[in-house]
Design a protein around this motif. Sequence first.
Motif, PDB file in Angstrom:
ATOM      1  N   GLU A   1       0.837  -1.197   0.000  1.00 53.74           N
ATOM      2  CA  GLU A   1       0.000   0.000   0.000  1.00 53.74           C
ATOM      3  C   GLU A   1       0.878   1.257   0.000  1.00 53.74           C
ATOM      4  O   GLU A   1       2.082   1.175   0.244  1.00 53.74           O
ATOM      5  N   THR A   2       0.251   2.394  -0.242  1.00 54.84           N
ATOM      6  CA  THR A   2       0.985   3.659  -0.222  1.00 54.84           C
ATOM      7  C   THR A   2       1.277   4.083   1.212  1.00 54.84           C
ATOM      8  O   THR A   2       0.360   4.144   2.039  1.00 54.84           O
TER       9      THR A   2
ATOM     10  N   VAL B   1     -11.818  12.816   2.201  1.00 54.31           N
ATOM     11  CA  VAL B   1     -11.533  13.603   1.004  1.00 54.31           C
ATOM     12  C   VAL B   1     -11.874  12.826  -0.264  1.00 54.31           C
ATOM     13  O   VAL B   1     -11.860  13.390  -1.350  1.00 54.31           O
ATOM     14  N   ASP B   2     -12.185  11.531  -0.126  1.00 50.70           N
ATOM     15  CA  ASP B   2     -12.653  10.795  -1.290  1.00 50.70           C
ATOM     16  C   ASP B   2     -13.529   9.652  -0.811  1.00 50.70           C
ATOM     17  O   ASP B   2     -13.781   9.498   0.370  1.00 50.70           O
ATOM     18  N   SER B   3     -13.978   8.827  -1.743  1.00 44.40           N
ATOM     19  CA  SER B   3     -14.955   7.806  -1.380  1.00 44.40           C
ATOM     20  C   SER B   3     -14.396   6.405  -1.482  1.00 44.40           C
ATOM     21  O   SER B   3     -15.124   5.432  -1.321  1.00 44.40           O
TER      22      SER B   3
ATOM     23  N   CYS C   1      -7.706   5.209   5.619  1.00 39.32           N
ATOM     24  CA  CYS C   1      -6.431   5.749   6.079  1.00 39.32           C
ATOM     25  C   CYS C   1      -6.084   5.229   7.464  1.00 39.32           C
ATOM     26  O   CYS C   1      -6.951   5.146   8.335  1.00 39.32           O
ATOM     27  N   PHE C   2      -4.806   4.939   7.638  1.00 40.59           N
ATOM     28  CA  PHE C   2      -4.253   4.527   8.934  1.00 40.59           C
ATOM     29  C   PHE C   2      -3.169   5.532   9.319  1.00 40.59           C
ATOM     30  O   PHE C   2      -2.333   5.868   8.482  1.00 40.59           O
TER      31      PHE C   2
ATOM     32  N   ARG D   1     -10.586   0.851   0.310  1.00 40.65           N
ATOM     33  CA  ARG D   1     -11.380   0.601   1.516  1.00 40.65           C
ATOM     34  C   ARG D   1     -11.467  -0.865   1.881  1.00 40.65           C
ATOM     35  O   ARG D   1     -11.271  -1.239   3.042  1.00 40.65           O
ATOM     36  N   ASP D   2     -11.724  -1.693   0.891  1.00 36.23           N
ATOM     37  CA  ASP D   2     -11.901  -3.115   1.232  1.00 36.23           C
ATOM     38  C   ASP D   2     -10.602  -3.727   1.753  1.00 36.23           C
ATOM     39  O   ASP D   2     -10.601  -4.453   2.734  1.00 36.23           O
TER      40      ASP D   2
END
Lengths: 261, 261
Positions: A107-108, A202-204, A208-209, A230-231
């Motif tokens: 992940e980023t 800020v988006d759908s 965030c962690f 999200r998932d």
Amino acid sequence: MDAVQDEAAGKRARGLDRAFEILDFLRHKRQALKPNEIAAQIGAPRSSVYELVNLLLRNGILEFTGGEGRVYLGRKLYFLGAAYENHFDFTRECEATLEHLADETRETAQFCMLDGNKYTVVRMREGARPFRISTDIGQSVPIPWTASGRLLVAHLSDQEILNFIPPEDFRLPSSEWLEPQTFIAEVRHAEREGFFTFNSIVDSFTHCFAVPVRDDEGHIAGTLCLVTPRDDGLANRDRYLACLKKAAADLNQTPTRQKRA
Amino acid sequence: MDAVQDEAAGKRARGLDRAFEILDFLRHKRQALKPNEIAAQIGAPRSSVYELVNLLLRNGILEFTGGEGRVYLGRKLYFLGAAYENHFDFTRECEATLEHLADETRETAQFCMLDGNKYTVVRMREGARPFRISTDIGQSVPIPWTASGRLLVAHLSDQEILNFIPPEDFRLPSSEWLEPQTFIAEVRHAEREGFFTFNSIVDSFTHCFAVPVRDDEGHIAGTLCLVTPRDDGLANRDRYLACLKKAAADLNQTPTRQKRA
DNA sequence: TGTCTATGTCCAATATATCGTACATATGAT
DNA sequence: ATCATATGTACGATATATTGGACATAGACA
């Protein structure tokens, strides 16, 4: 209407403050501008801006670039910034930590700090995915819009938080109003837990962690974050949190400490 | 007596100039200092320095660090410097080039630029040797003391060079006097050849190689250098020069160009 | 105890920086 | 040709930033 420089009306602005307002403005614009344009866009007297720009050019703080008399941030600022980075030597370890995090989670991963009363991404490492999520580094974002924001102001009292964050920043991009008391409750909760996670506002599609990174005196100096679909975020929540906490613990060993002192 | 701020006597200094004098002073000191110490060491009125330091603290340009009220360069400068670096995106390619150079030659490779009227090492990669030669990056060095210096002022006329370089900088560390006309002759020679090499004048055991890196308009924006033991430098002179020129040619492809423009 | 230095704060005087305004020029639209 | 806009320069008035010096405190030292 950008920085904190209004105070009362009808007063003269101090040259130093205006100068740094110009620098910050150029930073956020991310492009060379003519003095005239700068004056118009920050709402400052043209004659003052010309005077200041010339002073800054003489000092190497600004440089001509892009032609037509346009100016942008200068080499001297790079040197000064490098000296800061060298003194508080977080970059090298930070880079390694982010790389490790991104490899581990695909992940980023980001390292974030406060920039004045805004949130900003200092370093980022994109995850190894076909569709990668990334953000601009160095852009200022309202604190309440971010997971990290819950941690970055945790050292302040409730009242200090309200004074610190511009009221309009509680207006979310969706134009919803985030009640400051709700935000503060989340701050206190995050402080106790040692992390904060949520579906981004800020988006759908992102989750965030954020976990805190502390300096020598135990204050929160920055955060390590993961930005995930999200998932994925929900599915791997425990593992991701464990990765983040371990990474932060590593960073806390030798965080923003001076090399020589 | 450090910067260029004297002019005539009895005049008041402008806040902005003094502010940047303070920043540059801290940069070169490379440590946090008390306002009082700053005032004493740069020869400025204490009251002025306290006033300016407080202004800079409020703007995040300076930060308290090191205790006892000591201040050092602040986070905001890091952000501004990062924006500069991002705009003139030389860093990434530069880093790769230096690594390649250092691997190829096993010598210390540097990227150097002018900082005002001084020479400074911006990036460095140490060679793979048992005894490595390295220098501090970000330190200001008189232009005539360095090989790169011969190239970095080549775009100036003779008279401009004399005006640009402080006269005392022609006094070498050995206390020998380098005749400005001799220096200028070397500049013109280096300009024609496209490189400059010599046994370093700042020590007795290194040999220096420098080739120019040019910006979009063909001006010399910086130099690539190798710093080698004297015998190695002389023995491998041709090969090293070829490596440097090839590396510089690579950098010249996409040098200090703006990413977006 | 008294004296020295190092440190930070406060304040009034005046040299000057900021800012409004006027001016000069170029470009483009009407 | 006329007008409007964009851009940079020049200059005087006045609000104020810079500065020297006074003051307060703390530590070192004899």
